[in-house]
Design a protein around this motif. Structure first.
Motif, short mmCIF file in Angstrom:
data_model
loop_
_atom_site.label_atom_id
_atom_site.label_comp_id
_atom_site.label_asym_id
_atom_site.label_seq_id
_atom_site.Cartn_x
_atom_site.Cartn_y
_atom_site.Cartn_z
N SER A 236 1.28 -1.12 0.52
CA SER A 236 0.13 0.04 0.55
C SER A 236 1.01 1.24 -0.09
N SER A 237 0.73 2.42 -1.05
CA SER A 237 1.17 3.73 -1.16
C SER A 237 0.29 4.31 -0.59
N ILE A 238 1.40 5.52 0.55
CA ILE A 238 0.76 6.32 0.15
C ILE A 238 1.45 7.57 0.91
N LEU A 239 1.28 9.26 0.88
CA LEU A 239 1.96 9.62 1.34
C LEU A 239 1.18 10.85 2.02
N ALA A 240 2.26 12.41 2.45
CA ALA A 240 2.21 12.96 3.33
C ALA A 240 2.19 15.01 3.24
N VAL A 241 1.32 15.19 3.06
CA VAL A 241 1.77 16.85 2.99
C VAL A 241 2.55 17.70 4.11
N SER A 242 2.88 19.44 3.35
CA SER A 242 2.81 19.51 4.72
C SER A 242 1.78 20.61 5.65
N PRO A 243 2.12 21.16 6.61
CA PRO A 243 0.76 21.34 6.81
C PRO A 243 0.41 23.08 5.84
N GLY A 244 -0.43 23.53 6.08
CA GLY A 244 -1.42 24.54 5.63
C GLY A 244 -2.43 25.03 5.11
N ALA A 245 -3.23 23.77 4.92
CA ALA A 245 -4.55 23.79 4.84
C ALA A 245 -5.06 23.44 6.44
N ILE A 246 -6.41 24.67 5.97
CA ILE A 246 -7.20 25.46 6.89
C ILE A 246 -8.42 24.48 7.01
N ASP A 355 -8.64 23.27 -0.01
CA ASP A 355 -7.52 24.11 0.53
C ASP A 355 -6.25 23.30 0.82
N LEU A 356 -6.21 21.90 0.58
CA LEU A 356 -5.09 20.89 0.36
C LEU A 356 -3.87 21.43 -0.36
N LYS A 357 -4.72 22.43 -1.53
CA LYS A 357 -4.06 22.96 -2.52
C LYS A 357 -2.38 24.60 -1.34
N ASN A 358 -2.79 24.88 -0.75
CA ASN A 358 -1.83 25.36 0.18
C ASN A 358 -0.85 24.13 0.47
N THR A 359 -0.93 23.20 0.13
CA THR A 359 -0.20 22.51 1.18
C THR A 359 1.23 21.57 0.14
#
Ligand SMILES: Cc1cc2nc3c(=O)[nH]c(=O)nc-3n(C[C@H](O)[C@H](O)[C@H](O)COP(=O)(O)OP(=O)(O)OC[C@H]3O[C@@H](n4cnc5c(N)ncnc54)[C@H](O)[C@@H]3O)c2cc1C
Length: 441
Positions: A236-246, A355-359
């Motif tokens: 199983s493949s997954i990912l993490a994104v940075s803080p920034g979404a509100i 809002d994830l576009k901000n990460t």
């Protein structure tokens, strides 16, 4: 970048004797060792790589009762209490919070299934809230879309995969147990048919009890002394994104993509159930037993590649106890990321939660999820080798139920009243077919 993981220190000296040896420092092994040590046993935990480095740091962090199979629900409920109690009694922080889990859907069929589960859960005292369209759309306003309905399970939560197993390992050290990393168990010894020792790459520990919490490696370990444990892994493949979404929910599941808030304020993104099946000799061996499982899940699974052979966790080889084993060649099972899945997951997540576009993407990784034919773990003493206890095959749910599983192992070893009915977990059931028995999840 690989899955984040907190590192802990190793006990330098391997003991010559122990009351119990736990093999494998994932979430199940650390909790088993912790509860054994709390009962005053001299416990040694041996881990071939780093504490928590395989599945237990690569997961989403969900600790849920929601939609659990009836056989696992009691353990899930007890585990949520144990996650809370652990922080209070040990002073260690696993990042566990009862933030509630939130599900959204536009499928009448899916909503009907959740409503059926809610009715069943009520009969065993578990509360979950079905949301009508207006409530789901309001609670899911971060998506900016209307929804037919949803579920909110307020007593469920998440813990931090990067720090949970290391935190429990630190607690073991505090109460007198020992933790040995870069120390593979190669096999066991018996005397008069009973377990008498665990052979590691650094020497033998004399003991009457060994707990195998080896995750995806458990079946190949068992095969060395003639124990048949049907087990198969899905990548199983997954990912993490940075803080920034509100304004995002802490933990949101939809059929397209699921999103979980991480401790650093970033998010883990994943597609539930999606994975690749990498053929291995062990998979071919157990294929007939896994037919019911694959028949149920084939839509979300795709054929993989040669990763399984490269990793070596599902080989059928027999190894010698006085030479390096496949576990020493692969200290940390770190399979290749499926880049197509990462791209698809990311684009679906941006579509679901603008809002994830901000990460930005900070890490992507894969993990082998070890399954049993019916999707319920194998926990129990193996009758053929008294003193040898198996705790593996957690089928994608082991992080949340790790505390309950570890507690049950300690109950079995010490003869205490079991925290939950142990019968649904006993590995003896794998002698029969799993048709009609595959867990709903
Ligand atoms: C992408 C992904 C998402 C998931 N999401 C969730 C979730 O949200 N919630 C949930 O509940 N579960 C989830 N899971 C499943 C969960 O992570 C696992 O069920 C759980 O971590 C299993 O714990 P474990 O201790 O049995 O195995 P592992 O964490 O795999 O640990 C086994 C350990 O044993 C060691 N080992 C093996 N053989 C030996 C040996 N011979 N000697 C010494 N050491 C040995 C290994 O090195 C390893 O560290 C997910 C899994 C993945 C991969």
């Amino acid at each position: 970048m690989p899955a984040p993981l907190k590192l802990i220190d190793t006990t330098p000296q391997l003991p010559e004797t122990a009351d119990a040896v736990v093999i494998g420092g994932g979430i199940v092994g650390v909790f088993a060792a912790y509860y054994l040590a709390r009962r005053g046993l001299k416990v040694a935990l041996v881990e071939k790589g780093r504490i928590g480095a395989e599945q237990s740091s690569r997961n989403w962090g969900w600790c849920r009762q929601q939609n659990r199979d009836a056989r696992e629900l009691p353990m899930a409920t007890k585990s949520l209490d144990l996650w809370e109690r652990f922080a209070a009694e040990s002073g260690e922080d696993t990042g566990f919070r009862r933030c509630g889990l939130f599900y959204l859907s536009n499928s009448e069929e899916e909503l009907a299934g959740w409503a059926r589960w809610r009715d069943f859960a009520l009969t065993v005292g578990v509360t979950t809230h079905m949301l009508d369209s207006a409530e789901a759309t309001e609670r899911g306003r971060a998506t900016g879309k209307p929804w037919k309905g949803g579920v909110f399970s307020p007593t469920d939560g998440t813990a931090d995969p990067a720090s949970a197993a290391p935190a429990v390992a630190r607690a073991i050290l505090k109460i007198g147990g020992t933790v040995h990393q870069s120390c593979a168990a190669r096999g066991i010894e018996t005397e008069g048919g009973r377990l008498s020792g665990v052979v590691t790459e650094h020497g033998t520990i004399r003991t009457k009890t060994a707990v195998l919490a080896g995750g995806a490696w458990a079946s190949s370990f068992c095969r060395q002394f003639g124990i048949r444990f049907p087990q198969a892994s899905v990548r199983s493949s997954i990912l993490a994104v940075s803080p920034g979404a509100i304004g995002l929910p802490d933990a949101l599941h939809t059929a397209a993509v699921s999103v979980t808030r991480r401790r650093d304020g970033g998010y883990t993104l994943a597609i539930s159930g999606r994975g690749r099946v990498d053929p291995t000799p062990q998979q071919l061996r157990f294929a007939p037993q896994f037919l019911p499982m694959f028949a149920r899940r084939w839509r979300s699974l795709a054929p993989g590649g040669l990763e399984g052979f490269r990793s070596g966790h599902e080989s059928l080889t027999h190894w010698s106890l006085d030479a390096p084993t496949p576990m020493e060649r692969m200290r940390i099972l770190d399979p290749a990321v499926d880049k197509d899945t990462i791209r698809l997951t990311h684009s679906r997540a941006l579509d679901l939660l603008p809002d994830l576009k901000n990460t930005s993407i900070t890490a992507a990784w894969a993990g082998y999820i070890d399954s049993t034919p019916d999707g319920v773990p194998g926990i129990g003493e193996i009758a053929a080798v008294p003193g040898f206890i198996l705790a593996a095959g957690f089928s994608g749910h082991g992080f949340g139920i790790g505390p309950g599983a570890g507690h049950l192992v300690a109950d079995i070893v010490t003869g205490h009243e079991p925290i939950v009915d142990p019968r649904p977990y006993h590995p003896d059931r794998f002698r029969k077919s799993a048709w009609g028995q595959v867990a709903d999840f």
